[in-house]
Write a protein that holds these residues in place. Structure first.
Motif, short mmCIF file in Angstrom:
data_model
loop_
_atom_site.label_atom_id
_atom_site.label_comp_id
_atom_site.label_asym_id
_atom_site.label_seq_id
_atom_site.Cartn_x
_atom_site.Cartn_y
_atom_site.Cartn_z
N TYR A 154 0.83 -1.20 0.00
CA TYR A 154 0.00 0.00 0.00
C TYR A 154 0.87 1.26 0.00
O TYR A 154 0.54 2.25 -0.66
N ALA A 155 1.97 1.20 0.73
CA ALA A 155 2.91 2.32 0.69
C ALA A 155 3.58 2.40 -0.68
O ALA A 155 3.77 3.50 -1.22
N ASP A 156 3.92 1.25 -1.26
CA ASP A 156 4.51 1.21 -2.60
C ASP A 156 3.58 1.86 -3.62
O ASP A 156 4.00 2.70 -4.42
N ALA A 157 2.32 1.46 -3.57
CA ALA A 157 1.34 1.99 -4.53
C ALA A 157 1.21 3.50 -4.40
O ALA A 157 1.14 4.22 -5.41
N PHE A 158 1.19 3.98 -3.18
CA PHE A 158 1.08 5.42 -2.94
C PHE A 158 2.27 6.16 -3.54
O PHE A 158 2.12 7.17 -4.24
N GLN A 164 4.10 9.24 -10.51
CA GLN A 164 3.47 9.28 -11.83
C GLN A 164 2.65 10.55 -12.00
O GLN A 164 2.70 11.19 -13.06
N LYS A 165 1.92 10.94 -10.97
CA LYS A 165 1.09 12.16 -11.05
C LYS A 165 1.97 13.39 -11.24
O LYS A 165 1.62 14.31 -11.99
N LYS A 166 3.12 13.42 -10.57
CA LYS A 166 4.03 14.56 -10.68
C LYS A 166 4.95 14.46 -11.89
O LYS A 166 5.71 15.39 -12.17
#
Length: 295
Positions: A154-158, A164-166
Motif C-alpha cells: 500500500y505504501a509502494d502503490a502510494f 506518476q502524477k508529478k
C-alpha cells in the motif's frame, strides 16, 4: 542486427554495408524508397535523403517499428525536420565515420529496449496495485513525507502513484542496505526518492536520516507506527481479508494481517494459540501495530 540501407549512390551503400558486415550485422541495399517499401522488417533503416523526388513519409510509416536514421548531405526542412517529425529517430551528416553511425544505432537500440522494459514495468505495477486504495489527496501532499502502512504494497502503490502524477523519476532505496544513507545525499533534487524499511533504522541513525532528507522530495515508508519526526506522517491501512494470489507475506505482515482480520472472530486465547504466541505477545503486537480491538 538486420539493417536496410536505402542509398542511390551504390558505391557508398556497398561501403557502409561492408563495414557494418564486418561488425557482425546483416545488411541489405536498395536504391529507392519504392523498392524498400516492399521489403521485410528490419531492426535499422539507413535512409539517404539525397534521393530526389521521393516522399519519405510512407517509408518512415512502414518502418515505424524500426530505428530510422537519416543520412544527409546538408541540413534543411526537407532533409531533416520533416522526416524527424514523421518518425525518423536521428540523422547523420555525410561524410561520416562508421563508428559514429554505430554509436547512434547502439544508442537508439538501448533506448528502444528501455522504453519497452518501462512499458512492461508500468503494466505490471498497474496490475499489482489495482486493488490498493488510499484516501489521500495527492495535490495536498508535502514532501518529505512519512507513510505508515500495515502492508508494504500500500505504501509502494502510494509512492509510485505520486511519482506518476508529478511526472517525476523515482529512486528506490531500502534502509536495510548499509549504503543507503550515503546514497541519499547524492541523489538529484528533481526526482522522487522512495525509501522503505524506516523501522529497520537504528535509533542512533534516525536523526542523521531526517537531516539528510530535509528539502528532498522523499517518501519514507515504515511497517511500524512512526513517532517523533519533524515531517508530515500519514497512515494507510488495509482492511482486506484476501491475500493476493501467489503472494507470500513476511512473518510480521502475516501476523498483522491475521490480527486485523480475525481478532473479532476468535477470542484472544484462541487467536494467540493459532499464531503460536502468548496472549501477552498478542497484546504487545496490537500496541506495536496500533491495532484497536473492536468491542
Amino acid at each position: 542486427m538486420k539493417i536496410l540501407i536505402i542509398e542511390n549512390e551504390v558505391y557508398l551503400a556497398q561501403s557502409i554495408a561492408t563495414k557494418l558486415g564486418e561488425l557482425g550485422h546483416t545488411c541489405e541495399m536498395c536504391t529507392s524508397t519504392r523498392d524498400a517499401i516492399g521489403s521485410n522488417n528490419y531492426d535499422v533503416v539507413l535512409l539517404s535523403t539525397n534521393i530526389n523526388g521521393q516522399d519519405f513519409n510512407p517509408l518512415i510509416e512502414t518502418f515505424k517499428n524500426s530505428i530510422v536514421i537519416l543520412m544527409v548531405s546538408y541540413i534543411s526542412n526537407d532533409t531533416v525536420s520533416k522526416p524527424l517529425s514523421a518518425g525518423a529517430k536521428d540523422y547523420i551528416l555525410k561524410p561520416f565515420m562508421i563508428e559514429e553511425l554505430v554509436r547512434k544505432i547502439d544508442h537508439y537500440q538501448d533506448y528502444e529496449k528501455l522504453k519497452k522494459r518501462n512499458e512492461a514495468y508500468e503494466k505490471y505495477l498497474a496490475h499489482t496495485f489495482s486493488n490498493t486504495k488510499h484516501e489521500q489527496n495527492l495535490d495536498e501532499i508535502e514532501l518529505p513525507l512519512f507513510v505508515s502502512s500495515n502492508f508494504q504494497k500500500y505504501a509502494d502503490a502510494f509512492a509510485f502513484e505520486y511519482a506518476q502524477k508529478k511526472n517525476l523519476p523515482i529512486h528506490f532505496l531500502s534502509l536495510s542496505d548499509s549504503k543507503a544513507l550515503n546514497e541519499i545525499a547524492s541523489l538529484p533534487q528533481n526526482s522522487i526518492i522512495y525509501i522503505i524499511d524506516y523501522q529497520a533504522l537504528k535509533k542512533s541513525d534516525k536523526k542523521r536520516f531526517c537531516d539528510l532528507i530535509q528539502g528532498k522530495k522523499a517518501i519514507i515508508a515504515s511497517s511500524d507506527k512512526i513517532e517523533e519526526v519533524a515531517y508530515p506522517v500519514i497512515e494507510i491501512k488495509s482492511e482486506s481479508n484476501i491475500f493476493d494470489k501467489g503472494e507470500i507475506l513476511p512473518i510480521e505482515d502475516y501476523v498483522k494481517f491475521i490480527v486485523l482480520n480475525y481478532q473479532d472472530k476468535y477470542p484472544d486465547t484462541e487467536l494467540s494459540k493459532k499464531l503460536g504466541i502468548s496472549r501477552k505477545s498478542l497484546w504487545e503486537k496490537r500496541k506495536k501495530y496500533d491495532i484497536i480491538k473492536k468491542k
